[in-house]
Design an enzyme around this catalytic site. Structure first.
Site, PDB file in Angstrom:
ATOM      1  N   TYR A 142      36.672  38.839  32.768  1.00 22.49           N
ATOM      2  CA  TYR A 142      37.389  37.574  32.554  1.00 22.49           C
ATOM      3  C   TYR A 142      38.402  37.701  31.417  1.00 22.49           C
ATOM      4  O   TYR A 142      39.427  37.033  31.422  1.00 22.49           O
ATOM      5  CB  TYR A 142      36.402  36.462  32.187  1.00 22.49           C
ATOM      6  CG  TYR A 142      35.797  35.735  33.353  1.00 22.49           C
ATOM      7  CD1 TYR A 142      35.038  36.401  34.298  1.00 22.49           C
ATOM      8  CD2 TYR A 142      35.972  34.352  33.486  1.00 22.49           C
ATOM      9  CE1 TYR A 142      34.460  35.719  35.356  1.00 22.49           C
ATOM     10  CE2 TYR A 142      35.402  33.671  34.543  1.00 22.49           C
ATOM     11  CZ  TYR A 142      34.647  34.357  35.475  1.00 22.49           C
ATOM     12  OH  TYR A 142      34.084  33.669  36.511  1.00 22.49           O
ATOM     13  N   LYS A 189      25.514  46.825  37.540  1.00 20.23           N
ATOM     14  CA  LYS A 189      25.922  47.735  38.624  1.00 20.23           C
ATOM     15  C   LYS A 189      26.041  49.113  37.978  1.00 20.23           C
ATOM     16  O   LYS A 189      27.096  49.760  37.984  1.00 20.23           O
ATOM     17  CB  LYS A 189      27.251  47.229  39.224  1.00 20.23           C
ATOM     18  CG  LYS A 189      27.703  47.954  40.471  1.00 20.23           C
ATOM     19  CD  LYS A 189      26.894  47.610  41.710  1.00 20.23           C
ATOM     20  CE  LYS A 189      27.342  48.447  42.890  1.00 20.23           C
ATOM     21  NZ  LYS A 189      26.457  48.349  44.060  1.00 20.23           N
ATOM     22  N   ASP A 221      23.978  43.771  43.705  1.00 19.02           N
ATOM     23  CA  ASP A 221      23.910  43.520  45.154  1.00 19.02           C
ATOM     24  C   ASP A 221      22.466  43.230  45.569  1.00 19.02           C
ATOM     25  O   ASP A 221      22.197  42.310  46.347  1.00 19.02           O
ATOM     26  CB  ASP A 221      24.534  44.683  45.956  1.00 19.02           C
ATOM     27  CG  ASP A 221      24.102  46.066  45.477  1.00 19.02           C
ATOM     28  OD1 ASP A 221      23.386  46.167  44.456  1.00 19.02           O
ATOM     29  OD2 ASP A 221      24.479  47.058  46.136  1.00 19.02           O
ATOM     30  N   ASP A 245      28.512  34.451  36.939  1.00 19.37           N
ATOM     31  CA  ASP A 245      29.245  33.367  37.589  1.00 19.37           C
ATOM     32  C   ASP A 245      28.829  33.270  39.045  1.00 19.37           C
ATOM     33  O   ASP A 245      28.470  32.202  39.552  1.00 19.37           O
ATOM     34  CB  ASP A 245      30.753  33.629  37.477  1.00 19.37           C
ATOM     35  CG  ASP A 245      31.562  32.572  38.199  1.00 19.37           C
ATOM     36  OD1 ASP A 245      31.247  31.384  38.009  1.00 19.37           O
ATOM     37  OD2 ASP A 245      32.488  32.933  38.956  1.00 19.37           O
ATOM     38  N   ASP A 249      25.984  30.388  40.975  1.00 20.29           N
ATOM     39  CA  ASP A 249      26.323  29.481  42.083  1.00 20.29           C
ATOM     40  C   ASP A 249      25.357  29.692  43.243  1.00 20.29           C
ATOM     41  O   ASP A 249      24.890  28.736  43.868  1.00 20.29           O
ATOM     42  CB  ASP A 249      27.763  29.730  42.585  1.00 20.29           C
ATOM     43  CG  ASP A 249      28.765  28.758  41.973  1.00 20.29           C
ATOM     44  OD1 ASP A 249      28.538  28.322  40.826  1.00 20.29           O
ATOM     45  OD2 ASP A 249      29.776  28.443  42.637  1.00 20.29           O
TER      46      ASP A 249
END
Ligand code: IPM
Ligand code: MN
Length: 371
Positions: A142, A189, A221, A245, A249
Site C-alpha cells: 500500500y 506467502k 492461498d 485487507d 472481507d
C-alpha cells in the site's frame, strides 16, 4: 469520564451509520455519567468536493488532539471508475493512517446465533467462529514506491517491510493471543516473497518469548481456503497489509452480513474506530444500511477508554436487537427496519426504555416501508 472524539462521517452511508453510533454513545454517556464531545471533520470524496483535498490538514490536527477517532466510510464510484483520477478519497484514508501511525488494524470476526441462516457456510460450520485479525496497516505494498512508465504500459508497486514494522504489530498479536485461546496464525506467502520470509523469521524469533502461545504458519492461498473450510480453528491471525485487507472481507461475510463487523486501528498516537464495510454508495440516503458495524466500533472505542462495562452493554443491546428481529434489510428483507430505527432500538434498550416483550404496536409501526 470526559473524552473528545473526532468524527469523520465520510461518504455514502458513512454519515447514516455513524449517526447511529453517536446516538448509542450518547445514551451510554447518559446512563453511565460520561461526557463525550464530538468534533466533526472531513475526509474522502466529501472533503475533495469541499476543499479539493481528500484529507485537509485541519482533520489531521483535530484527530491528533482528540482522545479517539470515529470513522464512517469513504469512497465514491465517480473515482473508482476513473483510473486516471489524480485525487482519490482513499488517499485521504491512507494518509490519515500514516499520519496517526495506525500500524495495527484489529478486526474481530464473530458470528451470531440469530444470523446463522444467513451465513454462506452450511449449517453448523459457522458455529463457534471467534477470531481476531491483526492486519498491518501502514506498510507493505500500500505504501511502497509506485511507478508508471512514460508510455503508460508498465506499472509497479513495491512491497517493503522492516523488522521494526513487523515486531510492533506481532507483539500486539502475541499479547492478545495470550489472553485469548493462545493460538497465533501468521499468514504470509513465504514460499514466494522475500518480505514474507522476513515476517516469518521475525515472528519465529519472537515466538521464544511467548512459549505459552502456539504458532501456526499458513500461506495466504491456503488461509483463504481454511477461512471457508474450517474457520473455528483460528484464534488470532496476523498478517501484512494487503493480505489482511482481502482476508478480512472474506472472513466478515461468515457472520452473514458485511455490515456487522467493527474494527479498531491502533498505533503510537490516537486510535481510530470504523466498521469494516465501505461507503456502499448505492444505499446512501435510503436509510437501509446496517448500522451495527459502526455501533460495535463505538463499543471497541469504549473498550479503548477502559470502559468495558459500557462496551459490553452495547454488545448485549446489539445481540438483543438481532434476537428480536430489529434489523436492517440485509439481515431480514421481509421484516426490516430503517438504519435509524435499529439505532433507536439499541439505544432505547440500553436506556431501559424497552421492556422484555418488545414486539409492541409502537415498534411494529416503525417497521420500514422500504422494500
Ligand atoms: C479497508 C478498505 C481500504 C483498504 C480502502 C478504502 C483504501 O478497503 O479499510 O479495508 O484497502 O485498506
Ligand atoms: Mn478493505
Amino acid at each position: 469520564m470526559k473524552k473528545s472524539i473526532a468524527v469523520i462521517k465520510g461518504d455514502g452511508i458513512g454519515p447514516e451509520v455513524t449517526n447511529e453510533a453517536i446516538k448509542v454513545l450518547n445514551t451510554i454517556a447518559e446512563q453511565f455519567n460520561h461526557e463525550f464531545e464530538y468534533k466533526e471533520c472531513l475526509m474522502g470524496a466529501c472533503a475533495i468536493d469541499a476543499t479539493g483535498n481528500p484529507l485537509p490538514d485541519e482533520t489531521i490536527e483535530t484527530c491528533l488532539s482528540s482522545d479517539a477517532v470515529l470513522l464512517g466510510a469513504i469512497g465514491d464510484p465517480k473515482y473508482d471508475n476513473d483510473p486516471t483520477a489524480k485525487v482519490r478519497p482513499e488517499q485521504g484514508l491512507l494518509k490519515l493512517r500514516k499520519s496517526l501511525q495506525l500500524f495495527a488494524n484489529i478486526r474481530p470476526v464473530t458470528t451470531y446465533k440469530a444470523l446463522q441462516h444467513l451465513s454462506p457456510l452450511k449449517a453448523g460450520k459457522a458455529d463457534n467462529i471467534d477470531f481476531v485479525i491483526y492486519r498491518e496497516l501502514t506498510g507493505g505494498i500500500y505504501f511502497g514506491k509506485k511507478t508508471l512508465s512514460e508510455d503508460g504500459n508498465t506499472a509497479s508497486d513495491d512491497c517493503v517491510y522492516t523488522r521494526v514494522e513487523i515486531e510492533r504489530i506481532a507483539k500486539l498479536a502475541f499479547e492478545h493471543a495470550r489472553i485469548r485461546r493462545k493460538k497465533l496464525t501468521l499468514v504470509d506467502k513465504a514460499n514466494v516473497l522475500e518480505s514474507s520470509r522476513l515476517w516469518r523469521k521475525v515472528v519465529q524469533e519472537m515466538a521464544a518469548g511467548y512459549s505459552d502461545v502456539q504458532i501456526d504458519y499458513l500461506f495466504v492461498d491456503n488461509a483463504a481456503m481454511q477461512i471457508i473450510l474450517n474457520p473455528s480453528q483460528f484464534d488470532v491471525m496476523l498478517t501484512e497489509n494487503m493480505f489482511g485487507d482481502i482476508l478480512s472481507d472474506e472472513a466478515s461475510v461468515l457472520s452473514g452480513s458485511l455490515g456487522m463487523l467493527p474494527s479498531a486501528s491502533v498505533g503510537s498516537k490516537v486510535a481510530l474506530f470504523e466498521p469494516i464495510h465501505g461507503s456502499y454508495p448505492q444505499a446512501a440516503g435510503k436509510y437501509i444500511a446496517n448500522p451495527t458495524g459502526s455501533i460495535l466500533s463505538a463499543a471497541m472505542l469504549l473498550d479503548h477508554f477502559g470502559l468495558n462495562d459500557e462496551a459490553n452493554t452495547i454488545r448485549e443491546a446489539v445481540n438483543w436487537s438481532l434476537q428480536n428481529g430489529f434489523v436492517t434489510k440485509d439481515i431480514d428483507s421481509a421484516n426490516s427496519y430503517s438504519t435509524s430505527v435499529v439505532g433507536d432500538m439499541v439505544s432505547d434498550h440500553i436506556a431501559g426504555k424497552i421492556p422484555g416483550s418488545a414486539k409492541g404496536e409502537n415498534i411494529e409501526l416503525r417497521k420500514s416501508t422500504i422494500i
